[in-house]
Design a protein around this motif. Sequence first.
Motif, short mmCIF file in Angstrom:
data_model
loop_
_atom_site.label_atom_id
_atom_site.label_comp_id
_atom_site.label_asym_id
_atom_site.label_seq_id
_atom_site.Cartn_x
_atom_site.Cartn_y
_atom_site.Cartn_z
N UNK A 25 45.87 46.17 47.43
CA UNK A 25 45.58 44.81 47.91
C UNK A 25 44.09 44.51 47.83
N UNK A 26 43.27 45.50 48.22
CA UNK A 26 41.82 45.30 48.15
C UNK A 26 41.35 45.11 46.71
N UNK A 27 41.91 45.91 45.80
CA UNK A 27 41.53 45.79 44.39
C UNK A 27 41.93 44.43 43.83
N UNK A 28 43.15 43.98 44.19
CA UNK A 28 43.61 42.68 43.72
C UNK A 28 42.73 41.57 44.28
N UNK A 29 42.36 41.70 45.55
CA UNK A 29 41.49 40.70 46.16
C UNK A 29 40.13 40.66 45.50
N UNK A 30 39.59 41.83 45.20
CA UNK A 30 38.29 41.90 44.54
C UNK A 30 38.36 41.29 43.14
N UNK A 31 39.47 41.54 42.45
CA UNK A 31 39.65 40.97 41.12
C UNK A 31 39.71 39.45 41.19
N UNK A 32 40.45 38.92 42.17
CA UNK A 32 40.53 37.46 42.33
C UNK A 32 39.16 36.88 42.62
N UNK A 33 38.38 37.56 43.48
CA UNK A 33 37.04 37.06 43.80
C UNK A 33 36.14 37.10 42.57
N UNK A 34 36.27 38.17 41.77
CA UNK A 34 35.47 38.28 40.55
C UNK A 34 35.80 37.16 39.57
N UNK A 35 37.10 36.93 39.37
CA UNK A 35 37.52 35.88 38.43
C UNK A 35 37.05 34.52 38.92
N UNK A 36 37.21 34.26 40.23
CA UNK A 36 36.78 32.98 40.79
C UNK A 36 35.28 32.79 40.61
N UNK A 37 34.51 33.85 40.86
CA UNK A 37 33.06 33.76 40.73
C UNK A 37 32.65 33.51 39.28
N UNK A 38 33.31 34.23 38.35
CA UNK A 38 32.99 34.06 36.92
C UNK A 38 33.37 32.66 36.45
#
Length: 239
Positions: A25-38
């Motif tokens: 869940x943490x990895x998925x959340x971090x990925x979503x944040x990364x994509x949103x930021x990019x």
Amino acid sequence: MASPPAVAVVRKARADARAKEESARESAGELRRLVARELHDRVAQTLTGMLVDLENFKTEPVGWDDVKKQLDTVQDSTREVLKSLRELLHDLRGEEAVSDTFVDAVGDLVARFEQRTTIKANFDVLPGWPKYLTTPASVNLYRIIEEALTNVRRHSGARAVSIVLQPYLDDYMAVIVGDDGRGVDTDESWLAGMGTLGMKERAVILGGELRIESHTGDGTTVRAIFPKEQLMPKPGTDQ
């Protein structure tokens, strides 16, 4: 009733499963944040700037030269957005860079194509083709060639295909894939189903253009032409 050691094993297994689930869940959340930021930094801001510029442009008294200049600006900004999206998708998919071995990678692609089909494939690199390409150039050119060969295999009925990397005029480079197949009339309805949109998009990202020449009975040629400066690393950089 389970023995104490068995109970401990079960509890540990459950705890490990919960820990793995939480980590996922943490990895998925971090990925979503990364994509949103990019997307925000590399896409949304550029699009917002384009909209503001166009809105301001609508209120200004302009001539045809001003219109052409504004269109050039919009085209450049659109190209940047497409480039950013492609780079983001490239990172998410984990596509391998082939910049330092581009010619070898294409050679391997052509060899695999010939092995898997009954189509004779000839690959030529003419003098003047750059020794090194940027990573975006190598990935996008490779995918253009790959898609063109897929079309040859699926649709052409060809006996032979040639792939050529060559200089074009003074400051341009060309990628040419031509076959001796049945050919078609290149109307928009046919092009829409041939993966040509993706090829053209990749060409635009690199500041180039892609043309398809085909007539019934005369085979098909895919010709992609790019400014040389868009393909080669700038001095002092490795990308």
